[in-house]
Design a protein around this motif. Structure first.
Motif, short mmCIF file in Angstrom:
data_model
loop_
_atom_site.label_atom_id
_atom_site.label_comp_id
_atom_site.label_asym_id
_atom_site.label_seq_id
_atom_site.Cartn_x
_atom_site.Cartn_y
_atom_site.Cartn_z
N GLU B 63 0.83 -1.22 0.00
CA GLU B 63 0.00 0.00 0.00
C GLU B 63 0.86 1.26 0.00
O GLU B 63 0.56 2.23 -0.70
CB GLU B 63 -0.94 0.01 1.20
N SER B 64 1.92 1.24 0.78
CA SER B 64 2.79 2.43 0.78
C SER B 64 3.95 2.28 -0.20
O SER B 64 4.37 3.25 -0.83
CB SER B 64 3.30 2.71 2.20
N SER B 65 4.48 1.06 -0.37
CA SER B 65 5.68 0.87 -1.21
C SER B 65 5.35 0.65 -2.68
O SER B 65 6.22 0.81 -3.54
CB SER B 65 6.46 -0.36 -0.71
N GLY B 66 4.10 0.27 -2.97
CA GLY B 66 3.75 -0.09 -4.34
C GLY B 66 4.07 -1.54 -4.68
O GLY B 66 3.73 -2.02 -5.76
N HIS B 67 4.70 -2.25 -3.73
CA HIS B 67 5.09 -3.64 -3.98
C HIS B 67 3.95 -4.59 -3.61
O HIS B 67 4.05 -5.38 -2.69
CB HIS B 67 6.37 -3.97 -3.21
N VAL B 68 2.88 -4.46 -4.35
CA VAL B 68 1.63 -5.15 -4.04
C VAL B 68 1.71 -6.64 -4.39
O VAL B 68 2.54 -7.07 -5.19
CB VAL B 68 0.45 -4.51 -4.80
N GLN B 69 0.80 -7.37 -3.76
CA GLN B 69 0.62 -8.79 -4.07
C GLN B 69 -0.82 -8.98 -4.54
O GLN B 69 -1.76 -8.86 -3.76
CB GLN B 69 0.88 -9.64 -2.82
N GLU B 70 -0.93 -9.33 -5.81
CA GLU B 70 -2.25 -9.62 -6.38
C GLU B 70 -2.52 -11.11 -6.18
O GLU B 70 -1.71 -11.96 -6.57
CB GLU B 70 -2.23 -9.27 -7.87
N LEU B 71 -3.63 -11.42 -5.55
CA LEU B 71 -3.94 -12.81 -5.23
C LEU B 71 -4.26 -13.61 -6.50
O LEU B 71 -5.12 -13.23 -7.29
CB LEU B 71 -5.16 -12.87 -4.29
N VAL B 72 -3.56 -14.72 -6.66
CA VAL B 72 -3.82 -15.62 -7.79
C VAL B 72 -4.56 -16.86 -7.31
O VAL B 72 -5.51 -17.31 -7.94
CB VAL B 72 -2.49 -16.02 -8.49
N ASP B 73 -4.13 -17.41 -6.17
CA ASP B 73 -4.85 -18.55 -5.61
C ASP B 73 -4.66 -18.54 -4.10
O ASP B 73 -3.61 -18.11 -3.59
CB ASP B 73 -4.37 -19.87 -6.21
N PHE B 74 -5.67 -19.03 -3.40
CA PHE B 74 -5.69 -19.01 -1.94
C PHE B 74 -5.84 -20.46 -1.47
O PHE B 74 -6.82 -21.12 -1.80
CB PHE B 74 -6.90 -18.17 -1.48
N ARG B 75 -4.87 -20.94 -0.70
CA ARG B 75 -4.88 -22.34 -0.27
C ARG B 75 -4.91 -22.45 1.26
O ARG B 75 -4.37 -21.60 1.95
CB ARG B 75 -3.61 -23.05 -0.77
N VAL B 76 -5.52 -23.52 1.71
CA VAL B 76 -5.66 -23.80 3.14
C VAL B 76 -5.01 -25.17 3.39
O VAL B 76 -5.19 -26.08 2.58
CB VAL B 76 -7.15 -23.86 3.53
N ASP B 77 -4.29 -25.32 4.48
CA ASP B 77 -3.65 -26.62 4.70
C ASP B 77 -4.57 -27.59 5.44
O ASP B 77 -5.66 -27.23 5.90
CB ASP B 77 -2.27 -26.46 5.37
N CYS B 78 -4.11 -28.83 5.54
CA CYS B 78 -4.91 -29.94 6.08
C CYS B 78 -5.42 -29.65 7.49
O CYS B 78 -6.53 -30.06 7.84
CB CYS B 78 -4.07 -31.22 6.08
#
Lengths: 119, 119
Positions: B63-78
């Motif tokens: 948000e401040s640095s511009g080094h954003v992470q665009e979500l491609v996939d969201f995983r949950v573990d066992c």
């Protein structure tokens, strides 16, 4: 610079999270916890060793199942409070017999299964 | 099955670890923490959002640095106590300006630097 496990930042329970990544294809296999001695044992033996919070004992990954993790590379993050172990994984990493513990995805609000147990 | 963040297992501080992995090459970029609302915001906005333990506030990555992470996939573990977010990372993920936070390796007992800050 010589590495000293004491320089890692352990949480209040004396543990640090360790992410295991497949050396072959880069898949993230699991996340578990190490204490200082588990870190040292992992480096000394080349066999990835965690601390089992439920059993309160060392957990040499695969010792009973045969699904061992051979250490390929050991990484420390910038804050020294998280580890990444690159491993040669024999068989499934997950206790559900799936290759990775991260076999569920959330897509369009629905939870979907990406992987079946290995046979 | 509809996904409900309430079904995740948060620790005593109400947090769950989230590993960020580069969608392009599979590199593990960082590990940070989410609370229930950060999980929901990440899914709702497609912009990966953590909970900053030091600042005790939401941390929309980049948000401040511009080094954003665009979500491609969201995983949950066992065990439902760890998350894996696959992301399109803009620029460095690490606050040291390196692409990944895991830029130090331990090899033959010595700590070595694998990556330089991006320019």
């Amino acid at each position: 610079m010589q590495f000293d496990p004491k320089t890692l930042k352990f949480n209040d329970a004396g543990l640090i999270p360790a992410i295991a990544q497949d050396a072959e294809n880069g898949d993230v296999l699991m996340m578990a916890w190490m204490n200082e001695e588990a870190v040292q044992r992992t480096l000394d033996t080349g066999r990835v060793t965690y601390w089992s919070r439920s059993r309160q004992s060392f957990w040499i990954k695969g010792e009973s199942s045969g699904h061992v993790q051979e250490l390929v590379d050991f990484r420390v993050d910038c804050d020294r409070d998280c580890l990444l172990v690159i491993v040669n994984q024999t068989g499934p990493a997950c206790h559900t017999n799936r290759r990775s513990c991260f076999y569920s995805a959330v897509r369009d609000g629905e939870e979907v299964e990406l992987m079946k147990p290995m046979v």
